[in-house]
Design an enzyme around this catalytic site. Structure first.
Site, mmCIF file in Angstrom:
data_model
loop_
_atom_site.group_PDB
_atom_site.id
_atom_site.type_symbol
_atom_site.label_atom_id
_atom_site.label_comp_id
_atom_site.label_asym_id
_atom_site.label_seq_id
_atom_site.Cartn_x
_atom_site.Cartn_y
_atom_site.Cartn_z
ATOM 1 N N LYS A 156 -10.839 -1.733 7.259
ATOM 2 C CA LYS A 156 -9.969 -1.404 7.819
ATOM 3 C C LYS A 156 -9.929 -0.535 8.725
ATOM 4 O O LYS A 156 -11.118 0.201 8.830
ATOM 5 C CB LYS A 156 -9.035 -0.580 6.850
ATOM 6 N N GLU B 77 0.783 -1.038 -0.007
ATOM 7 C CA GLU B 77 -0.059 0.330 0.251
ATOM 8 C C GLU B 77 0.897 1.634 0.053
ATOM 9 O O GLU B 77 1.418 1.380 1.087
ATOM 10 C CB GLU B 77 -0.550 0.468 0.973
ATOM 11 N N ARG C 180 0.614 10.403 0.348
ATOM 12 C CA ARG C 180 1.040 11.928 1.011
ATOM 13 C C ARG C 180 2.207 12.406 0.699
ATOM 14 O O ARG C 180 2.553 13.523 1.402
ATOM 15 C CB ARG C 180 1.210 10.393 2.476
ATOM 16 N N THR D 172 -4.759 6.525 1.823
ATOM 17 C CA THR D 172 -4.946 7.759 1.069
ATOM 18 C C THR D 172 -5.777 7.831 0.255
ATOM 19 O O THR D 172 -5.688 9.116 -0.077
ATOM 20 C CB THR D 172 -3.635 8.364 1.948
#
Length: 220
Positions: A128, A40, A44, A68
């Site tokens: 999650k 993953e 960011r 994200t």
């Protein structure tokens, strides 16, 4: 890409932050060499999408996803970069709609029972738990198992190699997310051997989880 099968590929999905594009491919190769294939990469940094594209094109065996996801437009950007799945820290009506219109499978984030109810109503049963430790950790997941027996979790946030087996021992946990496989100082130094070693150590996490599950303390 089936999210549940993806979650069961290995005990840990590393949460990766790429600051330098040139680190992406060797880092991914180091993880895959250690047996960690599901990656993953978080959105960011400015080079995140280019890093996903590079790994998708150059690293054999890697199952590259984008983390994200917070905006509907992130789905198209991730697919164009070659991502095979997406992960979000939470879930909004806009993200639900975008997910339905996209070919990108999504692992959405939840934190509370109300979040779980909303996510399940939207058709998601693989979730999650984020941030896992702040949300209650192992205790919260045990509590959620009763009212939501059909939901499988990937707890992420504050989990380490030492605590991962406690989570993996739970019947409603398929894997955990963590950043300890890619320590910033190792990436900065290009110490790919260290990262491969850390990845290789994840192989024993499920066995350690089974031992904890079978102990009298954990059965009580």
């Amino acid at each position: 890409m089936n999210i549940l099968n993806l979650m069961r590929t290995g005990p840990v999905i590393p949460v990766i932050v790429i600051d330098r594009l040139e680190d992406a491919v060797p880092l991914a190769r180091a993880l895959v060499a250690g047996g960690v294939r599901v990656l993953e990469l978080t959105l960011r940094t400015p080079v995140a999408l280019k890093a996903i594209e590079a790994i998708a094109n150059e690293v054999e065996g890697a199952i590259t996803g984008v983390g994200t996801i917070t905006r509907p437009e992130d789905f198209d950007a991730a697919l164009k970069a070659g991502a095979l799945f997406g992960v979000s820290p939470g879930l909004t009506p806009e993200l639900v709609a975008a997910s339905r219109d996209s070919a990108l499978p999504l692992l959405p984030g939840v934190m509370t029972p109300s979040d779980v109810i909303a996510a399940r109503a939207a058709g998601f049963t693989e979730l999650k738990l984020f941030p896992a430790q702040q949300a209650g950790g192992v205790g919260m997941l045990k509590a959620l198992g009763g009212p939501f027996p059909d939901v499988t979790f990937c707890p992420t946030g504050g989990i380490s190699a030492a605590t991962a087996p406690d989570f993996l021992a739970l019947p409603n946990v398929a894997c955990v997310g963590g950043s300890w496989l890619t320590p910033a100082n190792a990436v900065a130094a290009g110490d790919w051997g260290r990262i491969t070693a850390l990845a290789s150590e994840t192989v024993g996490l499920r066995r350690r989880a089974s031992l904890r599950l079978s102990s009298p303390k954990d059965r009580s």
